[in-house]
Design a protein around this motif. Sequence first.
Motif, PDB file in Angstrom:
ATOM      1  N   ASP A 119      50.521  63.145  55.337  1.00 32.73           N
ATOM      2  CA  ASP A 119      50.420  64.022  56.519  1.00 32.73           C
ATOM      3  C   ASP A 119      49.081  63.821  57.231  1.00 32.73           C
ATOM      4  N   HIS A 120      48.005  63.695  56.456  1.00 31.93           N
ATOM      5  CA  HIS A 120      46.686  63.401  57.040  1.00 31.93           C
ATOM      6  C   HIS A 120      46.762  62.077  57.824  1.00 31.93           C
ATOM      7  N   THR A 121      47.399  61.086  57.227  1.00 32.67           N
ATOM      8  CA  THR A 121      47.518  59.768  57.867  1.00 32.67           C
ATOM      9  C   THR A 121      48.198  59.887  59.236  1.00 32.67           C
TER      10      THR A 121
ATOM     11  N   ALA B  54      38.621  59.424  64.738  1.00 33.53           N
ATOM     12  CA  ALA B  54      39.880  60.172  64.550  1.00 33.53           C
ATOM     13  C   ALA B  54      39.977  60.715  63.130  1.00 33.53           C
ATOM     14  N   ASP B  55      39.531  59.926  62.156  1.00 34.26           N
ATOM     15  CA  ASP B  55      39.568  60.350  60.751  1.00 34.26           C
ATOM     16  C   ASP B  55      38.704  61.597  60.535  1.00 34.26           C
ATOM     17  N   LYS B  56      37.636  61.727  61.328  1.00 36.06           N
ATOM     18  CA  LYS B  56      36.721  62.864  61.169  1.00 36.06           C
ATOM     19  C   LYS B  56      37.161  64.109  61.938  1.00 36.06           C
TER      20      LYS B  56
ATOM     21  N   LEU C  73      47.557  52.542  58.427  1.00 31.68           N
ATOM     22  CA  LEU C  73      47.160  51.789  57.231  1.00 31.68           C
ATOM     23  C   LEU C  73      45.905  52.329  56.554  1.00 31.68           C
ATOM     24  N   HIS C  74      45.089  53.117  57.302  1.00 33.19           N
ATOM     25  CA  HIS C  74      43.705  53.319  56.861  1.00 33.19           C
ATOM     26  C   HIS C  74      43.555  53.872  55.436  1.00 33.19           C
ATOM     27  N   ASP C  75      44.394  54.822  55.045  1.00 35.15           N
ATOM     28  CA  ASP C  75      44.252  55.412  53.710  1.00 35.15           C
ATOM     29  C   ASP C  75      45.356  54.969  52.749  1.00 35.15           C
ATOM     30  N   ALA C  76      46.085  53.923  53.093  1.00 31.77           N
ATOM     31  CA  ALA C  76      47.247  53.527  52.282  1.00 31.77           C
ATOM     32  C   ALA C  76      46.882  53.194  50.837  1.00 31.77           C
TER      33      ALA C  76
ATOM     34  N   ALA D 162      43.411  68.953  61.172  1.00 28.03           N
ATOM     35  CA  ALA D 162      43.176  69.776  59.970  1.00 28.03           C
ATOM     36  C   ALA D 162      41.717  69.766  59.523  1.00 28.03           C
ATOM     37  N   ARG D 163      40.886  68.928  60.134  1.00 29.88           N
ATOM     38  CA  ARG D 163      39.461  68.928  59.753  1.00 29.88           C
ATOM     39  C   ARG D 163      38.824  70.230  60.223  1.00 29.88           C
ATOM     40  N   ASP D 164      38.028  70.810  59.346  1.00 28.46           N
ATOM     41  CA  ASP D 164      37.445  72.100  59.660  1.00 28.46           C
ATOM     42  C   ASP D 164      36.036  72.167  59.061  1.00 28.46           C
TER      43      ASP D 164
HETATM   44 FE   LIG Z   1      41.505  59.298  56.197  1.00 27.53          FE
END
Ligand SMILES: [Fe+2]
Length: 202
Positions: free
Chosen positions: A28-30, A135-137, A57-60, A141-143
């Motif tokens: 879901d984060h991905t 985008a990852d940061k 792909l980033h966290d695969a 959901a980032r809080d």
């Molecule tokens: Fe990530």
Amino acid sequence: MRDPAENHALIEAADAFARERLSEKRYDHTVRVADTAEDLARIHGLDLARTRLAALLHDAARETEPGEYLRLAEEWGLPAGEPERQSPKLLHGPVAAELGRRELGVEDQEVLDAVKVHTVGAAGMGPLALALYVADKIEPARDYPSVGRIRDLARRDLREAAAESLRRAISYNEGRSREIHPASREMLEWLEEPERAAHRGV
Ligand SMILES: [Fe+2]
Ligand SMILES: [Fe+2]
């Protein structure tokens, strides 16, 4: 990537790859990172499909065992310094990039580089890599206290957003006497270069 149909097929494959390798929470984060990265790509005139592919792909490889990261790094000749030996999960970017190349046939070096450097960063990264890094940061959901400011900056200037995020992470880690990866420091120095030049009147 050579044509839109190929982009589409790779995106589908990367989505399925991430889904099968990750817990629901991390998948879901991905997807949130992919949506956020695509938004940033739209705002900043980057290729949407290539940005989405990198994000999917980033966290695969994020749910790999510590020993397995080191074994794969050794087998594939991925650089692993002291920080990576101390904390093998730092290798999840390089390992995911290599999996994308080997298992999905991704040949787009800019996409692979973005995946590779998304965790600790790198000086000189390209716009697509910056979009993924930011985008990852800031995915929804980032809080954390400065996330709103970084979200605003990201719409105006990806370099500024990345620099702010790095300054925050570095001071957070320094406050807890945690090591800061040399690549993160180098990335921040690189991002702050034009600012210094401007102050010197160059
Ligand atoms: Fe990530
Ligand atoms: Fe990651």
